[in-house]
Design an enzyme around this catalytic site. Structure first.
Site, short mmCIF file in Angstrom:
data_model
loop_
_atom_site.label_atom_id
_atom_site.label_comp_id
_atom_site.label_asym_id
_atom_site.label_seq_id
_atom_site.Cartn_x
_atom_site.Cartn_y
_atom_site.Cartn_z
N GLU A 90 1.35 -1.49 -0.14
CA GLU A 90 -0.45 -0.26 -0.19
C GLU A 90 1.18 1.56 0.24
OE1 GLU A 90 -2.83 0.15 2.95
OE2 GLU A 90 -3.35 -1.94 3.01
N CYS A 103 3.46 8.33 1.70
CA CYS A 103 3.37 7.48 3.59
C CYS A 103 3.91 6.53 2.15
CB CYS A 103 2.18 7.28 4.27
SG CYS A 103 2.36 6.33 5.15
N CYS A 110 4.30 -7.06 8.21
CA CYS A 110 5.12 -6.92 9.73
C CYS A 110 5.93 -8.19 10.56
CB CYS A 110 5.38 -5.24 9.68
SG CYS A 110 5.76 -4.65 11.21
N CYS A 114 2.26 -5.44 16.92
CA CYS A 114 1.72 -4.42 17.42
C CYS A 114 0.81 -5.00 17.87
CB CYS A 114 1.50 -2.69 17.22
SG CYS A 114 3.86 -2.78 16.78
N CYS A 117 -2.24 -2.87 15.31
CA CYS A 117 -2.33 -2.42 14.10
C CYS A 117 -3.05 -3.43 13.00
CB CYS A 117 -0.65 -2.64 13.98
SG CYS A 117 -0.34 -1.98 12.36
N CYS A 334 -3.96 1.78 8.76
CA CYS A 334 -2.66 1.59 8.48
C CYS A 334 -2.63 0.07 7.61
CB CYS A 334 -1.53 1.77 9.35
SG CYS A 334 -1.29 2.66 9.53
N1 SAH Z 1 7.10 -0.37 12.04
C1 SAH Z 1 6.58 1.39 11.96
C2 SAH Z 1 6.90 2.27 11.03
C3 SAH Z 1 4.92 1.53 10.41
S1 SAH Z 1 3.20 2.01 11.44
C4 SAH Z 1 6.35 2.44 13.29
O1 SAH Z 1 6.06 0.87 14.81
O2 SAH Z 1 6.59 3.41 13.79
C5 SAH Z 1 3.15 3.55 11.74
C6 SAH Z 1 2.20 4.58 12.58
O3 SAH Z 1 0.77 3.99 12.40
C7 SAH Z 1 2.91 3.56 13.88
O4 SAH Z 1 2.68 4.90 14.67
C8 SAH Z 1 1.50 2.96 14.42
O5 SAH Z 1 1.89 2.78 15.97
C9 SAH Z 1 0.16 3.95 13.08
N2 SAH Z 1 -0.68 2.41 13.39
C10 SAH Z 1 -0.15 1.88 13.52
N3 SAH Z 1 -1.71 1.18 13.08
C11 SAH Z 1 -3.32 1.81 13.46
C12 SAH Z 1 -3.92 1.93 13.67
N4 SAH Z 1 -5.28 1.17 13.51
N5 SAH Z 1 -4.43 3.87 13.56
C13 SAH Z 1 -3.61 4.34 14.05
N6 SAH Z 1 -2.56 4.40 13.55
C14 SAH Z 1 -1.60 3.09 13.28
#
Ligand code: SAH
Length: 345
Positions: A90, A103, A110, A114, A117, A334
């Site tokens: 994406e 972006c 990944c 987390c 996510c 994301c």
């Molecule tokens: N791995 C890196 C970059 C990708 S995630 C990182 O962890 O920063 C980019 C951002 O989007 C991160 O801050 C992540 O925590 C956030 N993110 C992930 N899932 C999300 C969601 N469902 N809603 C809002 N932000 C989210």
């Protein structure tokens, strides 16, 4: 075939010298492909005919293909791109009043796991190559050409952990930032990490003026261990040491990203703990409204909670902003688009 988009200028210079060409060929090629956007070797008029023929035989200028394209009512463009090996990634374009922000995805899937996510729903298949990274920006630039616009800012905040693909992401940034590359100013580029601390230190030592964002999302180890497994490897005190190192060496402040998850990390106690944690750094906090993900149990904090959280931080002298949301009508969260595609097939 080698892809010409896979070289930083330094690496292309080395390559040219290794095949018996002059070093400045690399700058000439860079100017053609990035400054002028030429994709046909025949148009490269200051390069000898014979070397153009060699280039045609050995190099391509390939970028990912658009598999699907969604355009939101706010102008956000969300693309599902297809890579050479069939993998899909994406890429999103957001339109702020200050510019057009790409972006960019750094890995297919990944492994950071987390809990909130969508990206992590699909495990990492592989890292992206430099040409696939820069290709995402070039695809968007092609789409913006009709409007006589181009990508002015890049955030490496798509799927994947950029510091898990450090070398390629750094070469990508060098191409973005180089005056004969896409000439995007360092301060218009942001890399976001979940906190791989050795790489934060390496990044500090690069001497670049690029922005660094850190996905924090919890103010203590107990909670962060629960929602971000990476914290078990790199706990908060080590992360904060790395942030302080970065501030000292790079002379830049970081942004802490903090997603507000209803009843998980959005209490007043959490806000106070967060303020105490980052006191003594120069950091900003960027509060992120949670993008609900179908497969996940988390909910977004209500607006009052968000503002109370913000107030608590501000009263303690923390610089805080709330992230603007884009494209909520088009699978905004994301990794959602790709996750949806992969579960449909
Ligand atoms: N791995 C890196 C970059 C990708 S995630 C990182 O962890 O920063 C980019 C951002 O989007 C991160 O801050 C992540 O925590 C956030 N993110 C992930 N899932 C999300 C969601 N469902 N809603 C809002 N932000 C989210």
């Amino acid at each position: 075939m080698l892809n010409l988009y896979s070289y930083s200028l330094n690496k292309l210079e080395d390559k040219m010298v290794s095949v018996g060409q002059k070093k400045f060929r690399a700058t000439q090629l860079f100017k053609w492909i990035y400054e002028k956007g030429v994709t046909n070797f025949d148009e490269m008029s200051d390069i000898s005919l014979s070397f153009r023929e060699t280039l045609k035989k050995e190099y391509c200028l390939e970028i990912p293909k658009i598999f699907t394209k969604q355009v939101s009512s706010d102008g956000t463009i969300k693309l599902l791109l297809e890579l050479n090996d069939g993998n899909k990634i994406e890429t999103v374009l957001m339109r702020y009043n200050y510019g057009n922000v790409a972006c960019v995805t750094s890995e297919v899937g990944c492994n950071m796991g987390c809990c909130f996510c969508a990206s992590g729903l699909l495990k990492k298949k592989r890292a992206l190559t430099v040409d696939e990274l820069i290709g995402q920006v070039l695809v968007l630039n092609n789409l913006l050409k009709d409007e006589e616009k181009r990508v002015t800012h890049v955030v490496v905040m798509g799927t994947g952990e950029p510091f898990d693909n450090y070398d390629n992401v750094m070469d990508f940034i060098r191409i973005l930032n180089h005056p004969h590359g896409l000439a995007i100013g360092a301060r218009h580029i942001t890399v976001s990490t979940c906190g791989l601390i050795e790489k934060i230190r390496d990044y500090a030592n690069e001497g670049l003026q690029i922005n660094l964002a850190i996905s924090l999302h919890a103010p203590n180890n107990e909670l962060r261990n629960k929602i971000m497994p990476i914290n078990r490897k790199y706990p908060l005190d080590e992360l904060m040491d790395a942030v302080k190192y970065y501030e000292k060496v790079a002379q830049r402040r970081v942004t802490f990203e903090y997603i507000l998850l209803k009843d998980v990390n959005d209490s007043k106690e959490c806000a106070i703990e967060l303020a105490n944690l980052i006191k003594g750094t120069l950091a900003y906090v960027n509060l992120i409204p949670f993008n609900p993900v179908n497969e996940l149990k988390y909910k977004r904090s209500d607006e009052k909670r968000v503002h109370d959280f913000m107030d608590t931080l501000m009263k303690r002298g923390i610089n805080v902003t709330i992230r603007k949301e884009f494209g909520t009508d088009i699978d905004a969260a994301c990794g959602q688009l790709r996750a949806k595609h992969e579960t449909q097939i």
